[in-house]
Design an enzyme around this catalytic site. Structure first.
Site, PDB file in Angstrom:
ATOM      1  CG  HIS A  73      14.525  -1.706  -1.332  1.00 46.51           C
ATOM      2  ND1 HIS A  73      14.365  -0.345  -1.293  1.00 46.51           N
ATOM      3  CD2 HIS A  73      14.469  -2.118  -0.054  1.00 46.51           C
ATOM      4  CE1 HIS A  73      14.210   0.052  -0.061  1.00 46.51           C
ATOM      5  NE2 HIS A  73      14.271  -1.012   0.731  1.00 46.51           N
ATOM      6  CG  ASP A 119      14.229   1.575  -4.105  1.00 49.23           C
ATOM      7  OD1 ASP A 119      13.418   0.664  -4.347  1.00 49.23           O
ATOM      8  OD2 ASP A 119      14.819   1.697  -3.006  1.00 49.23           O
ATOM      9  N   GLY A 212      13.108  -1.183   8.228  1.00 49.16           N
ATOM     10  CA  GLY A 212      11.666  -1.337   8.421  1.00 49.16           C
ATOM     11  C   GLY A 212      10.883  -0.123   8.002  1.00 49.16           C
ATOM     12  CB  SER A 214      12.470   0.152   3.261  1.00 53.02           C
ATOM     13  OG  SER A 214      13.797   0.146   3.684  1.00 53.02           O
ATOM     14  N   GLY A 215      10.289   2.176   1.965  1.00 58.53           N
ATOM     15  CA  GLY A 215       9.051   2.272   1.216  1.00 58.53           C
ATOM     16  C   GLY A 215       8.088   3.301   1.745  1.00 58.53           C
TER      17      GLY A 215
END
Length: 281
Positions: A73, A119, A212, A214-215
């Site tokens: 995402h 994801d 922020g 994320s990932g």
């Protein structure tokens, strides 16, 4: 807030995977805190170009000399991305930092943004990066390995310091114990949104990942002392970052080891074909 990659372990002299030159301070803090500089040397900042200015959008994990793991995402078509490595403070110029463009971005072919499934994404760097005191790969867990309930993990990132707070300039870390699937999938927790290919961590209403982050990685120290990336920050509650019984949810890396290896082989094969073609020409 979060998104493409393959793998070859960084081995350069003393730089084995998951072994930082500057160890993290892993006291059992419940609130986020500034990290020891360069103590999570696999943490990257995924940045996009906006009118000539590079802006942080997501975290990610260096897993080899040329591959970064992040969330699907995080990736938007049409954007130009770069990967910032060896960073501690995003707004300062720092020795040991490296910036690399992307050669390829591979989002999982079954990524479903509506139900938040698969994801995960891989980013191939434009060229290999050399391991150093500030840039080192994390280790990957064994295929199918499930962390037990309560296992101490650390989420790291430059996300918001609170739900409506500012984005962090200095890399943050916070302790998030694992919440097992049986608990996390209960009706008053994440219910059917939590699948067995995810890891839940936190949920005490105090500590969590935030916008922020994320990932970025969910870090766990294995028995041999090396650090493994067990999760990729995927989603949290729309009510806020610190909501009781709504732990941060991560894509479970151990469920995707075969996919990571498949992508790796695919790109190795593609490179070999290109090399043969060039030799014939």
């Amino acid at each position: 807030m979060m998104k493409f990659v393959v793998l070859t372990l960084l081995v350069a002299g003393a730089y084995g995977c998951g072994q930082p030159t500057f160890p993290p301070s892993v006291s059992r803090v419940v609130n986020g805190e500034d990290v020891n500089p360069h103590s999570w040397p696999w943490q990257i900042s995924l940045q996009y170009n906006r009118n000539g200015e590079w802006r942080h959008t997501c975290g990610g994990t260096l897993i080899s000399e040329q591959w970064v793991l992040t969330a699907a995402h995080c990736i938007s078509s049409g954007r130009e991305y770069r990967v910032a490595m060896g960073k501690h403070n995003l707004v300062e110029t720092e020795d040991g930092a490296a910036f690399m463009g992307t050669a390829d971005i591979i989002v999982h072919e079954s990524w479903n943004p509506f139900f938040i499934r698969n994801d995960i994404a891989l980013i191939k760097l434009s060229s290999p990066v050399n391991a150093s005191d500030t840039v080192t790969a994390a280790c990957l867990p064994d295929q199918g390995l499930i962390l037990p309930h309560g296992a101490p993990c650390y989420v790291t990132g430059w996300g918001r310091l609170s739900t409506d707070g500012p984005q962090a300039d200095v890399l943050q870390q916070v302790l998030l114990p694992v919440v097992d699937h049986d608990t996390c999938s209960q009706d008053d927790w994440w219910s059917v949104l939590a699948t067995d290919k995810m890891v839940c961590a936190g949920g005490d209403g105090i500590a969590a990942g935030c916008n922020g982050d994320s990932g970025g990685p969910l870090n766990y120290q294995a028995a041999d002392g090396s650090w493994e990336v067990h999760g990729v920050v995927s989603f949290g509650s729309g009510q806020g970052c610190n909501v009781p019984k709504k732990p941060t949810v991560f894509t479970q890396v151990s469920s995707y080891i075969s996919w990571i290896n498949w992508v790796r082989k695919l790109f190795m094969w593609r490179f070999d074909v290109m090399t043969i073609t060039e030799e014939k020409n």
